[in-house]
Design an enzyme around this catalytic site. Structure first.
Site, PDB file in Angstrom:
ATOM      1  N   THR A 175       1.347  -1.459   0.054  1.00  0.00           N
ATOM      2  CA  THR A 175      -0.047  -0.400  -0.171  1.00  0.00           C
ATOM      3  C   THR A 175       0.559   1.429   0.046  1.00  0.00           C
ATOM      4  O   THR A 175       0.335   2.284  -0.743  1.00  0.00           O
ATOM      5  CB  THR A 175      -1.192   0.349   1.143  1.00  0.00           C
ATOM      6  OG1 THR A 175      -1.506  -0.892   1.316  1.00  0.00           O
ATOM      7  CG2 THR A 175      -2.091   0.853   0.938  1.00  0.00           C
ATOM      8  N   HIS A 220      -8.472 -11.521   1.889  1.00  0.00           N
ATOM      9  CA  HIS A 220      -7.336 -10.802   1.291  1.00  0.00           C
ATOM     10  C   HIS A 220      -6.302 -11.648   1.158  1.00  0.00           C
ATOM     11  O   HIS A 220      -6.272 -12.958   0.373  1.00  0.00           O
ATOM     12  CB  HIS A 220      -7.140  -9.910   2.952  1.00  0.00           C
ATOM     13  CG  HIS A 220      -7.492  -8.643   2.595  1.00  0.00           C
ATOM     14  ND1 HIS A 220      -8.797  -8.632   3.865  1.00  0.00           N
ATOM     15  CD2 HIS A 220      -7.511  -6.904   2.935  1.00  0.00           C
ATOM     16  CE1 HIS A 220      -9.256  -7.668   3.860  1.00  0.00           C
ATOM     17  NE2 HIS A 220      -8.727  -6.582   3.283  1.00  0.00           N
ATOM     18  N   LYS A 246      -1.507 -11.308   4.088  1.00  0.00           N
ATOM     19  CA  LYS A 246      -2.101 -10.475   5.313  1.00  0.00           C
ATOM     20  C   LYS A 246      -1.697 -10.450   6.811  1.00  0.00           C
ATOM     21  O   LYS A 246      -2.338 -12.083   6.586  1.00  0.00           O
ATOM     22  CB  LYS A 246      -3.269 -10.081   4.814  1.00  0.00           C
ATOM     23  CG  LYS A 246      -4.148  -8.582   5.771  1.00  0.00           C
ATOM     24  CD  LYS A 246      -5.584  -8.504   5.100  1.00  0.00           C
ATOM     25  CE  LYS A 246      -6.336  -7.866   6.223  1.00  0.00           C
ATOM     26  NZ  LYS A 246      -5.380  -6.811   7.101  1.00  0.00           N
TER      27      LYS A 246
END
Ligand SMILES: NC(=O)c1ccc[n+]([C@@H]2O[C@H](COP(=O)([O-])OP(=O)(O)OC[C@H]3O[C@@H](n4cnc5c(N)ncnc54)[C@H](OP(=O)(O)O)[C@@H]3O)[C@@H](O)[C@H]2O)c1
Length: 246
Positions: free
Chosen positions: A12, A140, A144
């Protein structure tokens, strides 16, 4: 503005670097090791105190065990702090709240605008269908770490507050077990590169309502986090969430 992206080498964080640079911000990166992302220099996190001295706002997408220490350093430097990291325990959350006494801290489990809309729709659905069974499923990518996701926990909090009777969160099911009315089932899947999918299912014996959000790309989180950083600049010390930005 001078924007410090902590976790800049991550899935991210690297999108946030691209988004913020694209908007014309001066971006500096921090990670556990040095690197270069999108022509932006990434420094190791032991240089954070010096880097914070030149930052207008910091955005953190790392891991909870490091994040609350980074937040304390930002508070010391008086730098507004946007936290996207999820998976904090109570001590970690207390450390973030302590940081918010001396600098603005904005924490959101999900920076996608669609998820903020989902939270409102789920609240309305749970209130309108008080006797329906509720089950939540989130999916996900296989990297994760925390489960259930921060967004799933936020959805469960919204469901809790919309229902008069307290709900018991049942994580997965195995063996012989009759479903109790007070249960909300929570199901977690980890596979491939799924960016993030949350589904809330409400059902009685005659109908099923499913409310789903799917992030198609991590850009949606990056855009929301940079929106939050732009909004947080110049605010007073305190605790904020993404709803305040919207
Ligand atoms: N709120 C939201 O909208 C949202 C959206 C997506 C993800 N998230 C959350 O954001 C966090 C990061 O997710 P991600 O998938 O981007 O993670 P990731 O790909 O694993 O990246 C983690 C980043 O944090 C850095 N880091 C700093 N200190 C670290 C430490 N002590 N241990 C490990 N890494 C450290 C890593 O640096 P090195 O590479 O140098 O180790 C890397 O840049 C997770 O908590 C995730 O749930 C939130």
């Amino acid at each position: 503005m001078n924007l410090l992206v902590i976790g800049a080498t991550g899935r991210t964080g690297s999108e946030i670097v691209a988004e913020a640079s694209g908007r014309g911000h001066d971006v500096t990166g921090v990670a556990t090791s040095s690197d270069t992302i999108e022509d932006v220099r990434v420094y190791p996190d032991d240089e954070l105190p010096e880097l914070l001295a030149d930052a207008d706002v910091a955005i953190d997408f790392t891991v909870p065990s490091a994040s609350h220490e980074y937040a304390a350093l930002a508070a010391e430097a008086g730098v507004p702090y946007v936290v996207g990291t999820t998976g904090f325990d109570e001590d970690g959350l207390d450390a973030l709240r302590a940081a918010s006494e001396s600098t603005p801290v904005l924490k959101a489990s999900n920076f996608a605008r669609g998820v903020q809309a989902l939270l409102r729709v789920v609240e309305a659905g749970a209130e309108a269908l008080p006797d329906y069974d509720i089950e939540l499923t989130e999916t996900h990518h296989n990297g994760k770490r925390d489960a259930p996701s921060g967004t799933a926990k936020t959805l469960l909090d919204v469901i809790d507050s919309a229902r008069e009777d307290a709900l018991d969160r049942v994580h997965g099911r195995e063996g012989e077990h009759e479903r109790e009315d007070s249960e909300v089932g929570v199901h977690v899947r980890r596979a491939g590169n799924v960016r993030g999918e949350h589904e809330v299912l409400l059902a009685d014996n005659d109908e099923v309502l499913t409310l789903t959000h799917r992030a198609e790309s991590r850009r949606v989180f990056a855009a929301g986090a940079v929106d939050a950083a732009e909004w947080l600049l110049g605010r007073e010390a305190g605790w904020y969430d993404f709803e305040d930005v919207l």
